[in-house]
Design an enzyme around this catalytic site. Sequence first.
Site, PDB file in Angstrom:
ATOM      1  N   ASP A   1      32.009   6.146   5.483  1.00  0.00           N
ATOM      2  CA  ASP A   1      31.186   5.497   4.303  1.00  0.00           C
ATOM      3  C   ASP A   1      30.784   7.006   3.421  1.00  0.00           C
ATOM      4  O   ASP A   1      29.862   7.581   3.448  1.00  0.00           O
ATOM      5  CB  ASP A   1      29.682   5.285   4.934  1.00  0.00           C
TER       6      ASP A   1
ATOM      7  N   ARG B   1      33.673   2.280  14.198  1.00  0.00           N
ATOM      8  CA  ARG B   1      33.344   2.003  13.040  1.00  0.00           C
ATOM      9  C   ARG B   1      34.553   1.962  12.052  1.00  0.00           C
ATOM     10  O   ARG B   1      34.834   1.522  11.120  1.00  0.00           O
ATOM     11  CB  ARG B   1      31.976   2.278  12.454  1.00  0.00           C
TER      12      ARG B   1
ATOM     13  N   GLU C   1      27.133  -5.897   6.210  1.00  0.00           N
ATOM     14  CA  GLU C   1      25.762  -5.232   6.084  1.00  0.00           C
ATOM     15  C   GLU C   1      24.921  -6.617   5.600  1.00  0.00           C
ATOM     16  O   GLU C   1      24.062  -6.417   4.850  1.00  0.00           O
ATOM     17  CB  GLU C   1      25.757  -4.153   5.172  1.00  0.00           C
TER      18      GLU C   1
ATOM     19  N   HIS D   1      27.927  11.748   9.176  1.00  0.00           N
ATOM     20  CA  HIS D   1      27.011  10.709   9.190  1.00  0.00           C
ATOM     21  C   HIS D   1      25.626  11.376  10.180  1.00  0.00           C
ATOM     22  O   HIS D   1      24.792  10.539  10.762  1.00  0.00           O
ATOM     23  CB  HIS D   1      27.234   9.538   9.753  1.00  0.00           C
TER      24      HIS D   1
ATOM     25  N   GLU E   1      38.088   2.957  -3.528  1.00  0.00           N
ATOM     26  CA  GLU E   1      36.804   3.044  -4.174  1.00  0.00           C
ATOM     27  C   GLU E   1      36.175   4.601  -3.845  1.00  0.00           C
ATOM     28  O   GLU E   1      36.186   4.847  -2.632  1.00  0.00           O
ATOM     29  CB  GLU E   1      35.959   1.991  -3.289  1.00  0.00           C
TER      30      GLU E   1
ATOM     31  N   ASN F   1      25.707  -5.719  -3.602  1.00  0.00           N
ATOM     32  CA  ASN F   1      24.934  -6.400  -2.597  1.00  0.00           C
ATOM     33  C   ASN F   1      24.203  -7.574  -3.837  1.00  0.00           C
ATOM     34  O   ASN F   1      23.032  -7.267  -4.304  1.00  0.00           O
ATOM     35  CB  ASN F   1      23.595  -5.571  -2.075  1.00  0.00           C
TER      36      ASN F   1
ATOM     37  N   ARG G   1      36.113  -6.161  -1.198  1.00  0.00           N
ATOM     38  CA  ARG G   1      36.221  -4.964  -0.485  1.00  0.00           C
ATOM     39  C   ARG G   1      36.295  -4.817   1.033  1.00  0.00           C
ATOM     40  O   ARG G   1      36.210  -5.937   1.694  1.00  0.00           O
ATOM     41  CB  ARG G   1      34.735  -4.466  -0.556  1.00  0.00           C
TER      42      ARG G   1
ATOM     43  N   LYS H   1      31.647  -8.036  -1.944  1.00  0.00           N
ATOM     44  CA  LYS H   1      31.239  -7.627  -0.591  1.00  0.00           C
ATOM     45  C   LYS H   1      30.937  -8.890   0.366  1.00  0.00           C
ATOM     46  O   LYS H   1      29.620  -9.544  -0.057  1.00  0.00           O
ATOM     47  CB  LYS H   1      29.983  -6.816  -0.656  1.00  0.00           C
TER      48      LYS H   1
ATOM     49  N   TRP I   1      24.390   3.185  12.783  1.00  0.00           N
ATOM     50  CA  TRP I   1      23.650   3.825  11.912  1.00  0.00           C
ATOM     51  C   TRP I   1      23.072   4.974  12.486  1.00  0.00           C
ATOM     52  O   TRP I   1      22.368   5.553  11.682  1.00  0.00           O
ATOM     53  CB  TRP I   1      22.556   2.850  11.269  1.00  0.00           C
TER      54      TRP I   1
ATOM     55  N   GLU J   1      24.980   9.724  -2.994  1.00  0.00           N
ATOM     56  CA  GLU J   1      24.280   9.142  -1.867  1.00  0.00           C
ATOM     57  C   GLU J   1      24.322  10.129  -0.812  1.00  0.00           C
ATOM     58  O   GLU J   1      23.355  10.413  -0.027  1.00  0.00           O
ATOM     59  CB  GLU J   1      24.809   7.753  -1.548  1.00  0.00           C
TER      60      GLU J   1
HETATM   61  C1  BDP Z   1      26.477   2.314   1.913  1.00  0.00           C
HETATM   62  C2  BDP Z   1      25.257   2.332   1.254  1.00  0.00           C
HETATM   63  C3  BDP Z   1      24.753   1.038   0.913  1.00  0.00           C
HETATM   64  C4  BDP Z   1      25.811   0.096   0.324  1.00  0.00           C
HETATM   65  C5  BDP Z   1      27.180   0.122   0.861  1.00  0.00           C
HETATM   66  C6  BDP Z   1      28.254  -0.689   0.368  1.00  0.00           C
HETATM   67  O1  BDP Z   1      24.464   3.057   1.944  1.00  0.00           O
HETATM   68  O2  BDP Z   1      23.606   1.188  -0.021  1.00  0.00           O
HETATM   69  O3  BDP Z   1      25.344  -1.123   0.067  1.00  0.00           O
HETATM   70  O4  BDP Z   1      27.521   1.454   1.238  1.00  0.00           O
HETATM   71  O5  BDP Z   1      29.180   0.058  -0.029  1.00  0.00           O
HETATM   72  O6  BDP Z   1      27.185   3.475   1.337  1.00  0.00           O
HETATM   73  O7  BDP Z   1      28.333  -1.748   0.289  1.00  0.00           O
END
Ligand code: BDP
Length: 678
Positions: free
Chosen positions: A342, A313, A269, A498, A364, A188, A302, A265, A521, A370
Amino acid sequence: MQNFKAYILIFLLIPFSLFAEDGSQLWLRFPNVKNGISADKIISKGNNPTIEIAKYELTNFWQGQAVELRTDKTLKNLKDGYTIKSSSDKIIISSNKEIGLLYGVYHILQLQETKSNLENINITEKPSYDVRILNHWDNLDGTIERGYAGHSLWKWEDLPNKISPRYKEYARANASIGINSVVLNNVNASPNILRKDYLEKVKILADIFRPYGIKVYLSVNFSSPKVLDGLENSDPLNKNVQNWWKGKASEIYKLIPDFGGFLVKANSEGQPGPQDYGRTHADGANMMADALKPFGGIIMWRAFVYSPSKEDRAKQAYLEFVPLDGKFRDNVIIQIKNGPIDFQPREAFNPLFGALKKTPEMVEFQITQEYLGFSNHLVYLAPLFKENLDSDTYSFGKGSTIAKITDGTLMKNKITAISAVANIGEDTNWTGHHFAQANWYAFGRLAWNHDLSSEQIADEWIKMTFTDDQDFVKPVKEIMLSSRETAVDYMMPLGLHHIFASGHHYGPEPWGDYKNGRPDWSPVYYHKADANGVGFDRTKTGSNAVSLYFPPLNETYENIKTTPENLILWFHHVPWNYKMKDGKTLWEELCFKYDTGMKNVRDYQKTWDKLQTYVDEDRFKSVQSRLKIQAKDAVWWKDACLLYFQKFSKQPIPYDIERPVHELEDLEKIKLNMGHHN
Ligand code: BDP
């Protein structure tokens, strides 16, 4: 006097290694080495900063025979690999590249530390991947997205003038396990990273890392041209925008001639991207690829893209990228998270692996935990990494593992790469939990050689980080090797995913139903518990994500009987009374799994406490107290999930399982103040 004598006695009885250690030396402690060989026992022609480092390591830490370092152009096929051969009076390390010689030196030091046999060595090492890269999610204000080991190592305010000694230590640690690339900043990405003043700071880091064989990459924000220099837009087909990126590329390469490239990216998001202008991911990636091409740079684009649509998703990255196969420049590589959601404790592999036949792909992983208890839980990730790399996609027939698709065996990729999100911060021990160092280590070792077993890697790491005493190594290795499955069991067994608390992702929230936020989410979107059962139907009667897998996997996953039980709730909505292979009902099995996970953590505590005499006090206590947190959290997870799902199953928790100690209503009230958006 009496006392004084007693002190001296105690002093003599405590082995050196039991004095407090802070973990700052990672696996490079060499506790029993006072000094290494003398400089005249190192035979090496030519000199450069990398060879200097190799000599430094040998004169400080190597206690064996003389060492000859040879560059050898005939070893070109080993890339930055090397050979190590012993003769009667010396060890010869040869490589096509200087950095290969340094890697060889770290290899013999590792052999020495793990007390391996040093007679008649004949080793040939060739890395599995060309680019072995850590992705730092570090922000320019010093915070780290999903970082649990303190603030960022990069002191942007001090650079370029003031230089932290840790930059070098960081580079050395990476070089010792073969990591040769780093992305410095968060995906980000702030556009500011491409500002002239920041690039001058980046240059300093690149200069420090270079002798350790490490190239610097940056995450870039797609809107940079507009935000930084006021262009009318950042449309990839706009000539001005294209020229802006070309100009930026030459500015970067003037400062950093071996700059690696960009990680992007886009349209994910809320990040900007080519789709903001009706263009495709290929249009966006190719524009940047063209800008970096003359300088040899690459684009890691990505595939983690999804939006709150009706589509599952787990299918979105595939649907977005498969139609673009073959449309990317040859210096673009698609970076794909191991699973399609994720970084969950366990996911099915992302069906995009093997589905792009004309475009290179890379994995990746996420080293930072996390979704695995941050830096509080002991979870050794090599088994997770291996499970993914060893998954057979069947894309080119049987045996088309993700490892072989990404390492160039099955596709003649020009670039091969593997990445992982780092867990490193400015904590003294770098990673928060002492055992989280093992995950940094494991990623590096697997990126170098994906055929290594999780066990072998744990064995090396334990011996170098703690002690080679088998009475310590064996039980600790058992903890490490089972720890990932244990975490899956107390958090999300049988393919659940999740069901974390929103935002920070620490702790359970299976009841989470964010009607006003993004449904994708919300935990309820993923588990879909109701009176009939639980689980996400991804078969033909559901989202049909199973159809994205190559035969026979599509059939295997379509059929509940052939779906591996550890993913059954990933692919199916399963009735509470469904009979599992061990004869238990689904409900009973779920209870049993949560209970097993929790009990395993208790056992880890017992094992660790028994090992006190083998570990210095500081590290012992630190791990001990984190295990306490993990044990409490495991009970929290178990109670929250079982009491919540029981509202649907309407069945008792089997009586041989530990009773909940919480009330569901109390757990539902817990709101941790840990910030973050999704
Ligand atoms: C998620 C995370 C977020 C990241 C996103 C990503 O919650 O903070 O920005 O992936 O990989 O796992 O772009």
